[in-house]
Design a protein around this motif. Structure first.
Motif, PDB file in Angstrom:
ATOM      1  N   PHE A   1     -18.384  16.147  31.908  1.00  0.00           N
ATOM      2  CA  PHE A   1     -18.847  15.021  31.203  1.00  0.00           C
ATOM      3  C   PHE A   1     -20.535  15.012  30.668  1.00  0.00           C
ATOM      4  O   PHE A   1     -20.576  14.600  29.874  1.00  0.00           O
ATOM      5  CB  PHE A   1     -18.679  13.895  32.365  1.00  0.00           C
ATOM      6  CG  PHE A   1     -18.912  12.472  31.652  1.00  0.00           C
ATOM      7  CD1 PHE A   1     -17.994  11.898  31.037  1.00  0.00           C
ATOM      8  CD2 PHE A   1     -20.294  11.864  31.852  1.00  0.00           C
ATOM      9  CE1 PHE A   1     -18.298  10.603  30.355  1.00  0.00           C
ATOM     10  CE2 PHE A   1     -20.566  10.569  31.270  1.00  0.00           C
ATOM     11  CZ  PHE A   1     -19.396   9.949  30.803  1.00  0.00           C
ATOM     12  N   LEU A   2     -21.114  15.675  31.614  1.00  0.00           N
ATOM     13  CA  LEU A   2     -22.632  15.575  31.355  1.00  0.00           C
ATOM     14  C   LEU A   2     -22.777  16.777  30.118  1.00  0.00           C
ATOM     15  O   LEU A   2     -23.646  16.388  29.284  1.00  0.00           O
ATOM     16  CB  LEU A   2     -23.363  16.358  32.488  1.00  0.00           C
ATOM     17  CG  LEU A   2     -23.684  15.150  33.809  1.00  0.00           C
ATOM     18  CD1 LEU A   2     -24.252  15.487  34.754  1.00  0.00           C
ATOM     19  CD2 LEU A   2     -24.241  13.993  33.190  1.00  0.00           C
ATOM     20  N   ASP A   3     -21.925  17.823  30.027  1.00  0.00           N
ATOM     21  CA  ASP A   3     -22.101  18.684  28.999  1.00  0.00           C
ATOM     22  C   ASP A   3     -22.080  18.129  27.608  1.00  0.00           C
ATOM     23  O   ASP A   3     -22.685  18.384  26.655  1.00  0.00           O
ATOM     24  CB  ASP A   3     -21.489  19.830  29.298  1.00  0.00           C
ATOM     25  CG  ASP A   3     -21.948  20.937  30.337  1.00  0.00           C
ATOM     26  OD1 ASP A   3     -23.240  20.650  30.822  1.00  0.00           O
ATOM     27  OD2 ASP A   3     -21.264  21.850  30.848  1.00  0.00           O
ATOM     28  N   THR A   4     -20.765  17.389  27.590  1.00  0.00           N
ATOM     29  CA  THR A   4     -20.460  16.819  26.473  1.00  0.00           C
ATOM     30  C   THR A   4     -21.425  15.574  26.039  1.00  0.00           C
ATOM     31  O   THR A   4     -21.802  15.873  24.902  1.00  0.00           O
ATOM     32  CB  THR A   4     -19.054  16.184  26.634  1.00  0.00           C
ATOM     33  OG1 THR A   4     -17.904  17.002  26.836  1.00  0.00           O
ATOM     34  CG2 THR A   4     -18.448  15.620  25.393  1.00  0.00           C
ATOM     35  N   TRP A   5     -22.061  15.017  26.883  1.00  0.00           N
ATOM     36  CA  TRP A   5     -22.867  13.851  26.711  1.00  0.00           C
ATOM     37  C   TRP A   5     -24.273  14.509  26.049  1.00  0.00           C
ATOM     38  O   TRP A   5     -24.663  14.339  25.022  1.00  0.00           O
ATOM     39  CB  TRP A   5     -23.034  13.120  28.043  1.00  0.00           C
ATOM     40  CG  TRP A   5     -24.197  11.869  27.681  1.00  0.00           C
ATOM     41  CD1 TRP A   5     -23.646  10.818  27.267  1.00  0.00           C
ATOM     42  CD2 TRP A   5     -25.607  11.941  27.993  1.00  0.00           C
ATOM     43  NE1 TRP A   5     -24.712   9.943  27.270  1.00  0.00           N
ATOM     44  CE2 TRP A   5     -26.003  10.632  27.748  1.00  0.00           C
ATOM     45  CE3 TRP A   5     -26.539  12.739  28.594  1.00  0.00           C
ATOM     46  CZ2 TRP A   5     -27.571  10.171  27.902  1.00  0.00           C
ATOM     47  CZ3 TRP A   5     -27.800  12.407  28.826  1.00  0.00           C
ATOM     48  CH2 TRP A   5     -28.194  11.250  28.588  1.00  0.00           C
ATOM     49  N   ILE A   6     -24.549  15.811  26.628  1.00  0.00           N
ATOM     50  CA  ILE A   6     -25.850  16.254  26.387  1.00  0.00           C
ATOM     51  C   ILE A   6     -25.696  16.871  25.026  1.00  0.00           C
ATOM     52  O   ILE A   6     -26.704  16.956  24.158  1.00  0.00           O
ATOM     53  CB  ILE A   6     -26.435  17.317  27.427  1.00  0.00           C
ATOM     54  CG1 ILE A   6     -26.706  16.659  28.762  1.00  0.00           C
ATOM     55  CG2 ILE A   6     -27.506  18.084  26.879  1.00  0.00           C
ATOM     56  CD1 ILE A   6     -27.203  17.594  29.759  1.00  0.00           C
ATOM     57  N   GLN A   7     -24.561  17.493  24.727  1.00  0.00           N
ATOM     58  CA  GLN A   7     -24.334  18.064  23.457  1.00  0.00           C
ATOM     59  C   GLN A   7     -24.502  17.268  22.478  1.00  0.00           C
ATOM     60  O   GLN A   7     -24.830  17.406  21.312  1.00  0.00           O
ATOM     61  CB  GLN A   7     -23.097  18.815  23.544  1.00  0.00           C
ATOM     62  CG  GLN A   7     -23.125  20.106  24.273  1.00  0.00           C
ATOM     63  CD  GLN A   7     -21.581  20.615  24.497  1.00  0.00           C
ATOM     64  OE1 GLN A   7     -20.834  20.240  23.639  1.00  0.00           O
ATOM     65  NE2 GLN A   7     -21.596  21.745  25.343  1.00  0.00           N
ATOM     66  N   LEU A   8     -23.621  16.006  22.632  1.00  0.00           N
ATOM     67  CA  LEU A   8     -23.987  14.890  21.684  1.00  0.00           C
ATOM     68  C   LEU A   8     -25.243  14.288  21.349  1.00  0.00           C
ATOM     69  O   LEU A   8     -25.618  13.895  20.381  1.00  0.00           O
ATOM     70  CB  LEU A   8     -22.938  13.872  21.939  1.00  0.00           C
ATOM     71  CG  LEU A   8     -21.486  14.340  22.004  1.00  0.00           C
ATOM     72  CD1 LEU A   8     -20.440  12.988  22.245  1.00  0.00           C
ATOM     73  CD2 LEU A   8     -21.139  14.564  20.453  1.00  0.00           C
ATOM     74  N   ILE A   9     -26.112  14.334  22.517  1.00  0.00           N
ATOM     75  CA  ILE A   9     -27.423  13.577  22.361  1.00  0.00           C
ATOM     76  C   ILE A   9     -28.097  14.673  21.621  1.00  0.00           C
ATOM     77  O   ILE A   9     -28.993  14.324  20.663  1.00  0.00           O
ATOM     78  CB  ILE A   9     -27.848  13.363  23.905  1.00  0.00           C
ATOM     79  CG1 ILE A   9     -27.167  12.300  24.579  1.00  0.00           C
ATOM     80  CG2 ILE A   9     -29.498  13.080  23.835  1.00  0.00           C
ATOM     81  CD1 ILE A   9     -27.234  10.847  23.778  1.00  0.00           C
ATOM     82  N   VAL A  10     -28.126  15.868  21.764  1.00  0.00           N
ATOM     83  CA  VAL A  10     -29.033  16.791  21.351  1.00  0.00           C
ATOM     84  C   VAL A  10     -28.459  17.129  19.808  1.00  0.00           C
ATOM     85  O   VAL A  10     -29.494  17.531  19.158  1.00  0.00           O
ATOM     86  CB  VAL A  10     -28.838  18.159  22.127  1.00  0.00           C
ATOM     87  CG1 VAL A  10     -29.767  19.694  21.397  1.00  0.00           C
ATOM     88  CG2 VAL A  10     -29.721  18.147  23.602  1.00  0.00           C
ATOM     89  N   GLY A  11     -27.368  17.004  19.707  1.00  0.00           N
ATOM     90  CA  GLY A  11     -26.784  17.259  18.200  1.00  0.00           C
ATOM     91  C   GLY A  11     -26.549  18.464  17.849  1.00  0.00           C
ATOM     92  O   GLY A  11     -26.880  19.460  18.127  1.00  0.00           O
ATOM     93  N   PRO A  12     -26.080  18.805  16.660  1.00  0.00           N
ATOM     94  CA  PRO A  12     -25.901  19.993  16.160  1.00  0.00           C
ATOM     95  C   PRO A  12     -27.260  21.042  15.915  1.00  0.00           C
ATOM     96  O   PRO A  12     -28.284  20.315  15.543  1.00  0.00           O
ATOM     97  CB  PRO A  12     -25.218  19.838  14.753  1.00  0.00           C
ATOM     98  CG  PRO A  12     -25.412  18.474  14.299  1.00  0.00           C
ATOM     99  CD  PRO A  12     -25.779  17.646  15.504  1.00  0.00           C
TER     100      PRO A  12
END
Length: 796
Positions: free
Chosen positions: A785-796
């Motif tokens: 869950f945290l990995d998905t959240w961080i990836q979306l926050i950091v962005g592509p």
């Protein structure tokens, strides 16, 4: 055979024993069925949860991963009673996730069918469902075992409910059957009761045969009784004839002897002949008196047995008895209290008159020199008749002996020794007694005490009052004498001390003498602190956490105790297993800096927020903020629950990434930046923190989403190592009641979000307490869950 044996009781005892044995057998059968049915019902749910977890097992790059479904624990948590544990084992036997010690005795599977086992985990009986899935990968293949376990509280509750529901009709049938048996036995014994009533209702002289139909089983007994009564009647008739004849034949010669002796005495010269005639005359008089007394005694005994008791005026009876006294002797009588109101007693007029006559004549004979006083009074519900004389009296050893038949106090005076025994027999037959006592100034006092016929039940006396008061005294004495309070009540919480000040004051006011020691820590520090008690650390008395998932985890692992909370003046508290209590709800809201956004752009729903972030990402770049859900446990719970309720959560998260969101460690730091003008917008901010910032002067606006708000409950629980559990229970009762809610609200915790007109509380989605909160605490689930959240926050 015992003398007091009852056939009816024996029959009923036998019937009760048979019903009890049948009931015991039925109970055992029903209990076995109920336990089996409860196990089957819960086993299916438990196996379904294990299957749903097993379906998420994957092997990625040689490592086993699993994504615990939220629904799996939510289904198991519907009972709100069971604790839940799980373990996922890799093909090589290594732990993937879950409890490392759960079900170590369960062998690794080689088949996909669910397996069910009974086990014990940390001293608690549990039920385990094990499901295996075969997975093949580039680095190897094998069976992945998924073990899911739950405690047995809900099963026991269901088994008990099924047992009660089955036993209640059974007990009702048994009770009805027993009543029917009792009625049948009672009806069967009714003829015996009729025979008994017939015999008891007869006069003593009624020896007529028993008539009427009787059962075949007692016909021989009734015939034997009739035959016996016939023989007895014949015998008594013979005795009556003999007695009557003897009385007639005896009294006539005695009267003749007495008369002849008197004539002979008058004509006889002085000397030995006259002396002998005098002796003959005295003996004739004594024999005549004795015969009269014996016949009177027999008559009295017969009337006491044969005549029914009636209400008799004792005053009139005394006057009638006195009138029958020899007029020469009656001149010495002094009557007192015998001419007033009637004195009703229950008895027979004839035998009562004979009693009075015997007492008065006895006094006249033994006190020839002085007057005899007869008085009648009423006192304390009884009639008291006194016959007082001035005779020589009696020695102390004779006061009771003279009531024996043929015992006389003075052998020199004529008499039979039957007068006083007859008087006592009559008095006792009427419910009273006769006693003798020396009279002051010399003489004797004969006292007759008879209960009044209209005597009313006397009110309870002091002994009864003491008996009624004794249970109250005992209860008061047996109440636990608790100490006023321990000197300190330790509370470990996650709110700042200034927010807890009203609650602390309420607790100390509720328990005078108690001092609350409050310490504010992070939620994870509080949880670790309770767990560390096992290693010797000091334990708090109460835990007041803003992270319900950590509170449920502590309860699920057995670190808190159960308490039947009794709030004063409040509704029953929301709780899980009576161990974790919800005391307030802190909604997550949107916070906007005033005048930072035009009115139409202020987002009032998640879809509006997502559209704003997507449309104005460049303009808002670096001007929006979030709390790091990987650090702040409250924000993590709010984010996880938000993701379950709406798919827009991930779109909004992606929008924050596009707007170059700023991440803060906690809500206070975020709000400080917003108050300083560094931020324009923030999401999922606890309402209590936002209201505290406004109270400090921050120019911010609270926006309640119109679609829903995720309200994270604050929880309170008592660690099982609390040094002051009594004080902790009292404080918990206060906290979960209305006084506690008002105190928390005064500190800025638990106040609901402001609603626009026309809206209802349905937008407040309060996170439920239960084992489903453990899903997002699973290490693999949390990491993903945290990995998905961080990836979306950091962005592509």
């Amino acid at each position: 055979m015992p003398e007091d044996r009852s056939i009816r009781r024996s029959v009923m005892a036998g019937a009760a024993a048979v019903l009890a044995v049948i009931g015991l057998l039925l109970f055992m059968a029903i209990r076995v069925y109920a336990v089996r049915a409860a196990d089957e019902a819960f086993d299916r749910v438990l196996a379904a949860a294990a299957l749903s977890i097993a379906d998420t097992v994957e092997i990625q790059e040689g490592d086993v991963t699993v994504d615990i479904p939220y629904a799996a624990f939510a289904i198991l948590g519907t009972s709100r009673l069971n604790r839940i544990f799980y373990r996922v084992v890799a093909p090589n036997g290594g732990l993937v996730t879950g409890s490392p010690t759960l079900g170590l005795e369960v062998p690794q599977a080689s088949t996909p069918e669910p397996r069910l086992h009974d086990s014990v985990y940390r001293g608690t009986p549990i039920r385990i469902a094990a499901v295996a899935r075969y997975h093949a990968g580039t680095s190897g293949s094998g069976w992945v075992d998924v073990l899911v376990a739950e405690t047995r509280e809900a099963r026991q509750q269901l088994a008990g409910q099924l047992t009660r529901n089955a036993l209640l009709p059974t007990l009702a049938v048994a009770l009805v059957a027993f009543c029917l048996i009792w009625l049948a036995v009672r009806r069967a014994f009714l003829p015996l009761g009729v025979v008994e009533a017939d015999i008891r209702g007869r006069a003593a002289s009624d020896l007529a045969p028993i008539r009427g139909p009787v059962p075949r089983e007692v016909r021989a007994l009734v015939a034997a009784l009739n035959e016996f009564m016939d023989r007895l009647g014949s015998t008594l008739d013979g005795l009556k004839r003999v007695t009557a004849d003897a009385a007639h034949q005896l009294r006539t010669p005695l009267a003749n002897i007495r008369a002849q002796s008197e004539v002979a005495l008058d004509e006889a010269p002085d000397g030995s002949v006259r002396e002998r005639l005098a002796r003959i005359h005295v003996n004739a008089v004594n024999a005549s008196v004795l015969a009269s007394q014996i016949l009177s005694d027999a008559t009295i005994l017969h009337r006491l047995e044969a005549q029914p008791r009636a209400i008799v005026d004792l005053a009139a009876t005394v006057q009638e008895a006195v009138r029958r006294i020899d007029p020469l002797q009656a001149q010495r009588l002094r009557l007192a209290g015998c001419h007033g109101e009637p004195v009703p007693v229950r008895g027979d007029a004839f035998v009562l008159r004979e009693m009075v006559r015997n007492l008065v004549e006895n006094a006249l004979v033994h006190a020839p020199a002085g007057p005899v006083e007869v008085s009648l009074t009423c006192h304390a519900g009884e009639a008291r008749l006194k016959v007082l004389d001035r005779g020589p009296g009696l020695d102390a050893d004779l006061l009771e002996r003279v009531f024996e038949r043929f015992v006389r106090g003075d052998e020199t005076t004529p008499g039979s020794g039957l007068g006083l025994p007859i008087a006592r027999t009559v008095a006792r037959a009427c419910g009273g007694d006769v006693t003798l006592a020396p009279r002051e100034g010399g003489g004797l006092c004969a006292l007759v005490r008879l209960p009044l016929a209209d005597q009313r039940p006397r009110p309870p006396g002091g002994g009864t009052a003491i008996a009624l008061a004794l249970p109250i005294v005992l209860v008061a004495a047996l109440l636990p004498l608790q100490a006023a309070a321990q000197a300190k009540l330790s509370i470990l919480g996650t709110a700042p001390a200034e927010q807890m000040a009203p609650l602390i004051a309420a607790i100390e006011a509720n328990d005078p003498g108690t001092t609350v020691d409050y310490r504010a820590v992070l939620p994870t520090e509080a949880a670790l602190g309770v767990i560390a008690v096992a290693a010797g650390a000091s334990s708090p008395d109460l835990l007041l956490l803003s992270s319900p998932d950590l509170a449920v985890q502590l309860a699920n692992e057995g670190y808190v105790i159960s308490h039947a909370a009794q709030p004063a003046g409040g509704d029953p508290p929301i709780h899980w297993r009576g161990e974790v209590f919800a005391v307030a709800a802190d909604p997550s809201v949107i916070v906007v800096r005033k005048d930072a956004l035009p009115g139409p752009e202020v987002p009032r729903s998640r879809i509006a927020l997502a559209q704003l972030l997507e449309r104005a990402a460049t303009r808002l770049s670096g001007r929006v903020g979030l709390v790091n859900i990987g650090i702040d446990s409250v924000s993590y719970v709010a984010a996880a629950q938000d993701s379950l309720r709406s798919p827009l959560f991930w779109r909004v998260t992606r929008g924050f990434g596009a707007a170059q969101v700023r991440i803060f460690d906690h809500a206070g730091e975020l709000l400080q930046a917003m108050a300083a003008g560094e931020l324009d917008l923030a999401y999922n901010v606890p309402l209590s923190a936002a209201q505290a910032a406004i109270a400090r002067g921050a120019a911010i606006e609270i926006v309640v989403p119109e679609d829903y708000t995720v309200s994270v409950p604050w929880t309170v629980s008592i660690p099982n190592s609390a040094p002051n559990p009594f004080g902790a229970r009292r404080a918990l009762d206060l906290i979960v009641g209305r006084d506690g809610a008002r105190a928390l609200e005064a500190g800025g915790i638990g106040a609901g979000p402001p609603l626009t007109p026309g809206r209802t509380d349905s937008i407040r989605q309060t996170v439920a307490l239960g084992p489903e909160l453990l899903v997002f605490l699973d290490p693999l689930k949390r990491t993903r869950f945290l990995d998905t959240w961080i990836q979306l926050i950091v962005g592509p």
